[in-house]
Design a protein around this motif. Sequence first.
Motif, PDB file in Angstrom:
ATOM      1  N   ALA A   1      96.492  27.551   2.437  1.00 23.36           N
ATOM      2  CA  ALA A   1      95.231  28.260   2.189  1.00 23.36           C
ATOM      3  C   ALA A   1      95.033  29.394   3.182  1.00 23.36           C
ATOM      4  CB  ALA A   1      94.062  27.285   2.259  1.00 23.36           C
ATOM      5  N   THR A   2      95.315  29.140   4.446  1.00 25.70           N
ATOM      6  CA  THR A   2      95.087  30.173   5.455  1.00 25.70           C
ATOM      7  C   THR A   2      96.087  31.318   5.334  1.00 25.70           C
ATOM      8  OG1 THR A   2      96.401  28.877   7.037  1.00 25.70           O
ATOM      9  CG2 THR A   2      94.018  28.616   7.107  1.00 25.70           C
ATOM     10  N   ALA A   3      97.207  31.099   4.623  1.00 27.63           N
ATOM     11  CA  ALA A   3      98.187  32.165   4.427  1.00 27.63           C
ATOM     12  C   ALA A   3      97.807  33.101   3.281  1.00 27.63           C
ATOM     13  CB  ALA A   3      99.573  31.569   4.167  1.00 27.63           C
ATOM     14  N   LEU A   4      96.818  32.730   2.470  1.00 28.66           N
ATOM     15  CA  LEU A   4      96.363  33.595   1.376  1.00 28.66           C
ATOM     16  C   LEU A   4      95.615  34.794   1.948  1.00 28.66           C
ATOM     17  CD1 LEU A   4      94.958  30.827  -1.002  1.00 28.66           C
ATOM     18  CD2 LEU A   4      97.127  32.040  -1.273  1.00 28.66           C
ATOM     19  N   ASP A   5      95.618  35.899   1.201  1.00 31.07           N
ATOM     20  CA  ASP A   5      94.816  37.033   1.655  1.00 31.07           C
ATOM     21  C   ASP A   5      93.338  36.719   1.461  1.00 31.07           C
ATOM     22  OD1 ASP A   5      93.768  38.129  -0.971  1.00 31.07           O
ATOM     23  OD2 ASP A   5      95.893  38.348  -1.360  1.00 31.07           O
ATOM     24  N   ASP A   6      92.478  37.513   2.098  1.00 33.56           N
ATOM     25  CA  ASP A   6      91.050  37.191   2.161  1.00 33.56           C
ATOM     26  C   ASP A   6      90.409  37.064   0.785  1.00 33.56           C
ATOM     27  OD1 ASP A   6      91.360  37.265   4.850  1.00 33.56           O
ATOM     28  OD2 ASP A   6      90.098  39.017   5.219  1.00 33.56           O
ATOM     29  N   GLU A   7      90.680  38.005  -0.102  1.00 33.59           N
ATOM     30  CA  GLU A   7      90.042  37.987  -1.417  1.00 33.59           C
ATOM     31  C   GLU A   7      90.493  36.781  -2.234  1.00 33.59           C
ATOM     32  OE1 GLU A   7      89.490  40.881  -5.363  1.00 33.59           O
ATOM     33  OE2 GLU A   7      90.578  41.596  -3.598  1.00 33.59           O
ATOM     34  N   ARG A   8      91.790  36.495  -2.186  1.00 37.55           N
ATOM     35  CA  ARG A   8      92.339  35.350  -2.933  1.00 37.55           C
ATOM     36  C   ARG A   8      91.789  34.043  -2.382  1.00 37.55           C
ATOM     37  NH1 ARG A   8      94.619  33.596  -7.668  1.00 37.55           N
ATOM     38  NH2 ARG A   8      96.669  32.634  -7.423  1.00 37.55           N
ATOM     39  N   LEU A   9      91.741  33.926  -1.063  1.00 30.50           N
ATOM     40  CA  LEU A   9      91.224  32.700  -0.461  1.00 30.50           C
ATOM     41  C   LEU A   9      89.747  32.515  -0.780  1.00 30.50           C
ATOM     42  CD1 LEU A   9      91.470  30.205   1.255  1.00 30.50           C
ATOM     43  CD2 LEU A   9      91.291  31.632   3.305  1.00 30.50           C
ATOM     44  N   ALA A  10      88.989  33.593  -0.792  1.00 31.05           N
ATOM     45  CA  ALA A  10      87.571  33.485  -1.143  1.00 31.05           C
ATOM     46  C   ALA A  10      87.399  32.945  -2.557  1.00 31.05           C
ATOM     47  CB  ALA A  10      86.897  34.854  -1.012  1.00 31.05           C
ATOM     48  N   ASP A  11      88.205  33.441  -3.502  1.00 32.63           N
ATOM     49  CA  ASP A  11      88.127  32.959  -4.883  1.00 32.63           C
ATOM     50  C   ASP A  11      88.493  31.482  -4.977  1.00 32.63           C
ATOM     51  OD1 ASP A  11      87.398  35.474  -5.754  1.00 32.63           O
ATOM     52  OD2 ASP A  11      89.440  36.060  -6.321  1.00 32.63           O
ATOM     53  N   VAL A  12      89.510  31.081  -4.206  1.00 34.51           N
ATOM     54  CA  VAL A  12      89.964  29.690  -4.265  1.00 34.51           C
ATOM     55  C   VAL A  12      88.935  28.760  -3.631  1.00 34.51           C
ATOM     56  CG1 VAL A  12      91.724  28.078  -3.416  1.00 34.51           C
ATOM     57  CG2 VAL A  12      92.398  30.288  -4.371  1.00 34.51           C
TER      58      VAL A  12
ATOM     59  N   LEU B   1      90.172  28.393  10.152  1.00 34.57           N
ATOM     60  CA  LEU B   1      90.429  29.831  10.119  1.00 34.57           C
ATOM     61  C   LEU B   1      90.108  30.534  11.428  1.00 34.57           C
ATOM     62  CD1 LEU B   1      88.995  30.807   6.614  1.00 34.57           C
ATOM     63  CD2 LEU B   1      91.388  30.537   7.242  1.00 34.57           C
ATOM     64  N   GLY B   2      89.195  29.986  12.203  1.00 30.79           N
ATOM     65  CA  GLY B   2      88.638  30.752  13.310  1.00 30.79           C
ATOM     66  C   GLY B   2      87.445  31.537  12.806  1.00 30.79           C
TER      67      GLY B   2
ATOM     68  N   ALA C   1      86.811  33.520   9.257  1.00 33.25           N
ATOM     69  CA  ALA C   1      85.896  32.782   8.394  1.00 33.25           C
ATOM     70  C   ALA C   1      84.748  33.677   7.946  1.00 33.25           C
ATOM     71  CB  ALA C   1      85.356  31.561   9.135  1.00 33.25           C
ATOM     72  N   ALA C   2      84.242  34.505   8.845  1.00 33.50           N
ATOM     73  CA  ALA C   2      83.165  35.435   8.483  1.00 33.50           C
ATOM     74  C   ALA C   2      83.651  36.449   7.452  1.00 33.50           C
ATOM     75  CB  ALA C   2      82.645  36.149   9.730  1.00 33.50           C
ATOM     76  N   ASP C   3      84.899  36.918   7.604  1.00 36.48           N
ATOM     77  CA  ASP C   3      85.452  37.858   6.620  1.00 36.48           C
ATOM     78  C   ASP C   3      85.561  37.212   5.241  1.00 36.48           C
ATOM     79  OD1 ASP C   3      85.717  39.749   8.612  1.00 36.48           O
ATOM     80  OD2 ASP C   3      87.827  39.300   9.024  1.00 36.48           O
ATOM     81  N   ILE C   4      85.981  35.955   5.211  1.00 37.39           N
ATOM     82  CA  ILE C   4      86.107  35.254   3.930  1.00 37.39           C
ATOM     83  C   ILE C   4      84.739  35.084   3.285  1.00 37.39           C
ATOM     84  CG2 ILE C   4      86.842  33.116   2.810  1.00 37.39           C
ATOM     85  CD1 ILE C   4      89.131  34.822   3.912  1.00 37.39           C
TER      86      ILE C   4
ATOM     87  N   MET D   1      79.098  38.259  10.346  1.00 37.12           N
ATOM     88  CA  MET D   1      79.201  38.934   9.055  1.00 37.12           C
ATOM     89  C   MET D   1      78.536  40.298   9.111  1.00 37.12           C
ATOM     90  SD  MET D   1      78.379  35.703   6.511  1.00 37.12           S
ATOM     91  CE  MET D   1      78.420  36.703   5.005  1.00 37.12           C
ATOM     92  N   GLU D   2      78.933  41.188   8.191  1.00 32.66           N
ATOM     93  CA  GLU D   2      78.252  42.479   8.066  1.00 32.66           C
ATOM     94  C   GLU D   2      76.773  42.238   7.768  1.00 32.66           C
ATOM     95  OE1 GLU D   2      79.362  45.542   8.512  1.00 32.66           O
ATOM     96  OE2 GLU D   2      81.355  44.819   9.078  1.00 32.66           O
ATOM     97  N   PRO D   3      75.883  43.010   8.377  1.00 32.53           N
ATOM     98  CA  PRO D   3      74.442  42.739   8.223  1.00 32.53           C
ATOM     99  C   PRO D   3      73.971  42.647   6.783  1.00 32.53           C
ATOM    100  CG  PRO D   3      74.810  44.333   9.977  1.00 32.53           C
ATOM    101  CD  PRO D   3      76.137  44.102   9.333  1.00 32.53           C
ATOM    102  N   ASP D   4      74.460  43.544   5.909  1.00 33.70           N
ATOM    103  CA  ASP D   4      74.013  43.515   4.519  1.00 33.70           C
ATOM    104  C   ASP D   4      74.436  42.221   3.833  1.00 33.70           C
ATOM    105  OD1 ASP D   4      72.891  45.969   4.819  1.00 33.70           O
ATOM    106  OD2 ASP D   4      74.467  47.088   3.776  1.00 33.70           O
ATOM    107  N   GLU D   5      75.691  41.796   4.064  1.00 34.12           N
ATOM    108  CA  GLU D   5      76.185  40.561   3.447  1.00 34.12           C
ATOM    109  C   GLU D   5      75.465  39.347   4.029  1.00 34.12           C
ATOM    110  OE1 GLU D   5      78.237  40.418   0.953  1.00 34.12           O
ATOM    111  OE2 GLU D   5      78.686  42.564   0.896  1.00 34.12           O
ATOM    112  N   ALA D   6      75.275  39.352   5.341  1.00 30.07           N
ATOM    113  CA  ALA D   6      74.607  38.223   5.990  1.00 30.07           C
ATOM    114  C   ALA D   6      73.167  38.089   5.508  1.00 30.07           C
ATOM    115  CB  ALA D   6      74.646  38.391   7.501  1.00 30.07           C
ATOM    116  N   SER D   7      72.507  39.221   5.265  1.00 28.68           N
ATOM    117  CA  SER D   7      71.114  39.183   4.811  1.00 28.68           C
ATOM    118  C   SER D   7      71.002  38.514   3.443  1.00 28.68           C
ATOM    119  CB  SER D   7      70.561  40.610   4.754  1.00 28.68           C
ATOM    120  OG  SER D   7      69.262  40.627   4.212  1.00 28.68           O
ATOM    121  N   LYS D   8      71.930  38.840   2.523  1.00 28.46           N
ATOM    122  CA  LYS D   8      71.893  38.233   1.190  1.00 28.46           C
ATOM    123  C   LYS D   8      72.081  36.726   1.271  1.00 28.46           C
ATOM    124  CE  LYS D   8      73.959  42.369  -0.898  1.00 28.46           C
ATOM    125  NZ  LYS D   8      75.184  42.918  -1.545  1.00 28.46           N
TER     126      LYS D   8
END
Length: 428
Positions: free
Chosen positions: A181-192, A208-209, A213-216, A244-251
């Motif tokens: 799982a940790t070897a997947l790229d961010d977008e793929r891992l998020a979907d999974v 993940l660290g 983890a925040a990026d995912i 997380m980015e402020p806009d994403e974290a706010s949602k």
Amino acid sequence: MFDPNGDTVGRVRDAVVRPRPGQLPPRVVGLVAEMPMRRRIFVPIGRVTAIEADAVILNTGMLNLRRFEKRPGELLVIEDLLDRRVKINDTDREGTVVDVAMESDRTGEWTLTRVAVRELTGRLTRRGHVHQLEWNEVRGLIGAPDTQGTAGLLALLENMRPADLANALQELSDARRVEVATALDDERLADVLEELPEHDQVEIIAALGRERAADILEEMDPDDAADLLAELPKPDQDALLDLMEPDEASKVSQLLDYTPGTAGSLMTSEPIILPPDSTIAEALARIREPQLSPAVAAAVFVTRPPNDTPTGRYLGVVHFQRLLREMPSALLGGAVDNDIDPLDPATPLSEITRRMATYNLVCMPVVDSNNRLVGAVTVDDVLDHLLPPDWRDRDQLETAPGGSPVPRPSHLTGRPVSVPAREDNRRG
């Protein structure tokens, strides 16, 4: 995998082997087949009449449908042997396993006979030579898990849908699941992650660290990210939200503030939103965006600016079938449907279900007390919360061939697909 009549039984996912003493190659005892509803079953090798380039053919009879479980001392070829680091006998050369061959002898017994090993070069820009070797010419094939990489397994899983990949990950050991799982790229891992049970999500996120983890979490849909964060202790929630980015974290933070089991906690805060002076053609272009789920793409919500949640005044919804009936140049505001009252963020799940069923809807708007659109509840959100909390966990529930959930049985169930000369009824 096909029965004698040519009907599909399932898709072969792996081969089960049992090691033998000394340098004797492992004996193949069966195949792992994935059936509809993503159930994996064991098919004894004696039931196989032919293995062709793109198909496995079974003979007639009954096939156990109990979920496959690997027994102690057994190995799965793809899960346990692929990518394993090995040494070539009588040399100091090392390599990784990229393929394994199985063959049958005159008695019909199948064994692993040859191994394809890519030699390690120590140079990132050069790929090593692939050696095709006899089983006894390779050392380290039956070794510690930490000698096994992930590249080959990732290549096999690359084209799977996220839900099927999540299902495959649940078949792996805990350590192997986290590694892949940790070897997947961010977008793929998020979907999974969105398709995994909560305890697997938490396990992977913890591995993940915090930075990654925040990026995912940023890549996940806000409602799914909020559900995952809700499983973590409050200090961990706050730490990840800060990264997380402020806009994403706010949602995500806004969704965490709603009472569980209400429209506010179920909704996605990123439905399709357009102003009334947009054209039908513009709306159709939006619903064709490939990253949208079918439920989200089923409707376009029309509001006054701003068109990000919370929006300006909510005007109504245009369902995709209405979009198909209108002239592409027509304005979206002229096709708005506002006959059905939107949901309040505090509307309970039972009321949401009743209203969606009454009006045959796959999504409904959620507006606040100022008539601003704050999100939309989709049918997949509702189903996620109507099903038992552990519905994604394969260890908790079995699914019958017709689709109805049944308890894991102590007896064996079957359907006509194969009868071996030598019955293996130790499991399904």
